[in-house]
Scaffold this motif. Structure first.
Motif, PDB file in Angstrom:
ATOM      1  N   TYR A 161      -6.744  -5.628   9.627  1.00  0.00           N
ATOM      2  CA  TYR A 161      -6.110  -6.895   9.242  1.00  0.00           C
ATOM      3  C   TYR A 161      -5.939  -7.828  10.436  1.00  0.00           C
ATOM      4  N   TYR A 206       0.794  -1.228   0.000  1.00  0.00           N
ATOM      5  CA  TYR A 206       0.000   0.000   0.000  1.00  0.00           C
ATOM      6  C   TYR A 206       0.828   1.281   0.000  1.00  0.00           C
ATOM      7  N   LEU A 255      -6.101   0.292   8.393  1.00  0.00           N
ATOM      8  CA  LEU A 255      -5.931  -0.909   7.576  1.00  0.00           C
ATOM      9  C   LEU A 255      -5.208  -2.006   8.344  1.00  0.00           C
TER      10      LEU A 255
END
Length: 278
Positions: A151, A121, A147
């Protein structure tokens, strides 16, 4: 005779022995570390404690840690339930592989996960380059923190909801449909009440895990003070600077906050189970 008979029916190898080992284990693993932290903090004056936990940089890290953890847990609450539903109710090629990948955050070291997320990313990464073309940065921003916390929290929701779905009989949905209920009504009146306690438990576990996450976030966040610096990183930084008072004070705040949140969510579980049981 009755007393000896009761002793023979007791838990093997014996309630007293197993209870003693359990309490000893909990004492060394949980009570002593937590008690030491609270004791160390109690030796500080109120002015020292307040100064350590109310510094603007620390407050900014609180806001990021708790808000990102909440957002990540909320995302997993929705998509984790969806993944669990697909794994339980449908058969498809590669299902075993998908089911195994759910546990990957448990097995993969968090530092490795953080490096992998940065590789994907970053602005030049395989995925991040497409977002960067539209002016969206993921790595080294608060989006990257969310993010990473999403996860690491997904397995907690999936593995909590999955066994409840497996025990939920499909005949209940068929009976609801045969009585004229639409799909939305069936979800709201049949499925959701049965899943709500498990959903809240999964949310609580994902939230509590995300609050204390360090390894996967430290690489993708960029660790910018007042912007992308999480509280666990700040605790480590103060400990490395030999500011043990500051580290203990901030750690105590995080401990108490996590404990309060778990109590609140456990109360919601109890309330939902009582309400939807009737």
């Amino acid at each position: 005779m009755m007393f000896s008979s009761a002793r023979r029916r007791s838990v093997i190898p014996g309630f007293g022995l197993t209870l003693g080992f359990s309490l000893l284990y909990l004492t060394f693993i949980f009570l002593i570390p937590v008690g030491s932290l609270l004791l160390y903090t109690s030796l500080m004056s109120w002015e020292e404690f307040w100064r350590a936990i109310s510094h603007p940089q620390v407050v900014a890290s609180y806001k990021l840690s708790f808000s990102a953890a909440f957002i990540g847990a909320a995302i997993n609450l929705v998509f984790g339930a969806l993944v669990a539903w697909v794994l339980v109710r449908y058969s498809f090629p590669g299902k075993w592989l998908v089911d195994g990948l759910i546990d990957l955050p448990f097995a993969l070291p968090t530092a490795v996960a953080g490096i992998a997320l940065v590789t994907l990313y970053a602005s030049t990464g395989w995925v991040g380059q497409y977002f960067h073309a539209f002016g969206i940065r993921i790595a080294y921003t608060q989006i990257g923190v969310v993010l990473a916390l999403t996860y690491i929290g997904l397995p907690f929701v999936v593995r909590t909801v999955q066994p409840v779905l497996e025990d939920l009989e499909a005949e209940l949905e068929e009976a609801s449909a045969s009585l004229g209920a639409g799909r939305l009504t069936t979800v709201r009146r049949v499925i959701l009440p049965a899943l709500l306690p498990a959903l809240l438990t999964g949310f609580a576990l994902a939230f509590a895990r995300a609050i204390g996450e360090y390894g996967s976030v430290v690489f993708i966040s960029g660790n910018l003070p007042y912007k992308t610096e999480i509280t666990p990183l700040l605790i480590v930084a103060k400990a490395e600077q030999y500011d043990y008072n500051g580290a203990a004070a901030i750690g105590t705040v995080m401990l108490l906050a996590a404990f309060v949140m778990l109590l609140v969510i456990n109360f919601l579980q109890w309330w939902s189970s009582r309400r939807f049981a009737h």
